[in-house]
Design a protein around this motif. Structure first.
Motif, PDB file in Angstrom:
ATOM      1  N   GLY A  84       0.924  -1.039   0.113  1.00 39.19           N
ATOM      2  CA  GLY A  84      -0.020  -0.056   0.029  1.00 39.19           C
ATOM      3  C   GLY A  84       0.777   1.113   0.068  1.00 39.19           C
ATOM      4  N   GLY A  85       2.129   1.141  -0.381  1.00 34.28           N
ATOM      5  CA  GLY A  85       3.056   2.385  -0.361  1.00 34.28           C
ATOM      6  C   GLY A  85       3.779   2.518   0.794  1.00 34.28           C
ATOM      7  N   ALA A  86       3.630   1.526   1.928  1.00 29.50           N
ATOM      8  CA  ALA A  86       4.457   1.811   3.029  1.00 29.50           C
ATOM      9  C   ALA A  86       5.484   0.969   3.103  1.00 29.50           C
ATOM     10  N   ARG A 108       8.006  10.714   4.927  1.00 27.40           N
ATOM     11  CA  ARG A 108       7.981  10.249   6.097  1.00 27.40           C
ATOM     12  C   ARG A 108       6.621   9.875   6.639  1.00 27.40           C
ATOM     13  N   VAL A 109       6.397   8.765   7.043  1.00 28.09           N
ATOM     14  CA  VAL A 109       5.115   8.336   7.611  1.00 28.09           C
ATOM     15  C   VAL A 109       5.331   8.431   9.153  1.00 28.09           C
ATOM     16  N   GLY A 168       1.902  10.797  -2.533  1.00 23.37           N
ATOM     17  CA  GLY A 168       0.540  11.037  -2.615  1.00 23.37           C
ATOM     18  C   GLY A 168      -0.213  10.515  -1.288  1.00 23.37           C
ATOM     19  N   PRO A 169      -1.235  10.684  -1.049  1.00 21.30           N
ATOM     20  CA  PRO A 169      -2.022  10.112   0.033  1.00 21.30           C
ATOM     21  C   PRO A 169      -1.933   8.816   0.183  1.00 21.30           C
ATOM     22  N   MET A 170      -1.970   8.350   1.012  1.00 23.29           N
ATOM     23  CA  MET A 170      -2.031   6.942   1.886  1.00 23.29           C
ATOM     24  C   MET A 170      -3.395   6.174   1.793  1.00 23.29           C
TER      25      MET A 170
END
Length: 325
Positions: free
Chosen positions: A36-38, A65-66, A76-78
């Protein structure tokens, strides 16, 4: 060229530089995109990425950075799935999604929880973050972890029980457990077994009553409860389990006032199952064509909004009393 850290790069003008299309970066992006992009920092290090390279990708705006332990391999948005992965990666190697977040990862739809809950064992090191709800819990057990692809999470039946225990209100607790069963995310028999493991909790009795309703094992008790409450409110006593016949055969009405032409049907969870929807609709239509008013009272309604349903019954009785006179 292999750098001092064993990483593949190029040497330009005596300086070790990385291209954005280097194999290690490509593998890191691919892993992050599959989550999911993480991307966890530990995961990046295991792929051979040095710390400074992660910092560079963030500073140059390709990644962001998350949390202190997780980056997004895009700007972009998660997605919801990305947030769930980020929460687990932030929690450490034994972290698992739990409660409603685990149910959502297993397919629960149309339920929004206020935060992503992650459980870790007692004594585990937690790096606190405002982004996700990461907590130590005495309920953590390796046998509760789902053997399924995707985000590490608790088994659906375990997650359903904990979602009910940890919900903000009794109404939310009843809703999330019922939705998990209705959407076939968790089998009600499995939920019942997991609930027996809970020895102490302020919501334990409520969930036991709810699961009994979902099992439809207290159907007659539900009718007795309604009749008792109607009597307490000063409303006329109905006929229970009244037998009626129509062109298709015969059927039983849960609560019936013959003199008022009023029917109250008490719906257990089985009324939501596909094989019963058509039969219920035909029966209700037959009653309506015969001139009866039909009100439906789901057993869940007795838990979530009893006053509203009883007020509707009282109104129906009041409206139809002149007809009986």
């Amino acid at each position: 060229m292999v750098g001092r850290d064993g990483d593949i790069g190029t040497r330009v003008g005596g300086m070790h530089r990385w291209r954005f299309d280097d194999p290690v970066l490509a593998r890191a992006r691919a892993l992050g995109e599959a989550q999911g992009g993480a991307l966890g920092r530990r995961q990046a290090y295991s792929l051979g990425m040095p710390r400074w390279l992660i910092v560079r990708e963030v500073k140059q705006g390709r990644w962001r950075r998350v949390t202190s332990q997780v980056v997004a391999v895009h700007c972009g948005p998660m997605t919801d799935d990305g947030h769930r992965w980020a929460a687990v990666l932030s929690g450490g190697p034994r972290a698992v999604l739990d409660g409603a977040a685990s149910l959502q990862a297993s397919g629960l739809e149309r339920f929004r929880s206020p935060s992503v809950r992650v459980s870790v064992p007692r004594g585990a090191r937690i790096r606190r973050t405002r982004a996700y709800d990461i907590r130590q819990t005495r309920r953590w057990a390796a046998g509760d972890v789902a053997d399924a692809p995707g985000t590490p999470r608790t088994r659906p039946a375990v997650a359903a029980v904990r979602a009910g225990l940890w919900a903000r209100t009794d109404k939310e607790a009843s809703l999330v457990v019922t939705m998990a069963v209705q959407q076939s995310v968790a089998r009600v028999e499995d939920v019942a077994r997991e609930l027996l493991r809970v020895r102490r909790d302020k919501r334990r009795l409520l969930l036991h009553a709810l699961v009994n309703d979902l099992l439809d094992g207290v159907r007659s008790l539900g009718e007795l409860d309604v009749a008792r409450e109607l009597r307490r409110r000063g409303l006329p006593e109905p006929s229970r389990q009244h037998l009626r016949r129509d062109s298709r055969g015969r059927y039983v009405l849960d609560l019936y006032w013959p003199e008022l032409g009023l029917v109250v049907e008490i719906d257990g969870i089985h009324h939501q199952w596909a094989e019963n929807v058509v039969a219920d609709a035909l029966r209700q239509n037959a009653l309506a064509l015969a001139g009866d008013t039909v009100l439906r009272l789901p057993l869940l309604g007795l838990r979530l909004a009893p006053d509203e349903f009883y007020d509707q019954i009282a109104r129906a009785i009041a409206d139809r009393r002149p007809l009986a006179a």
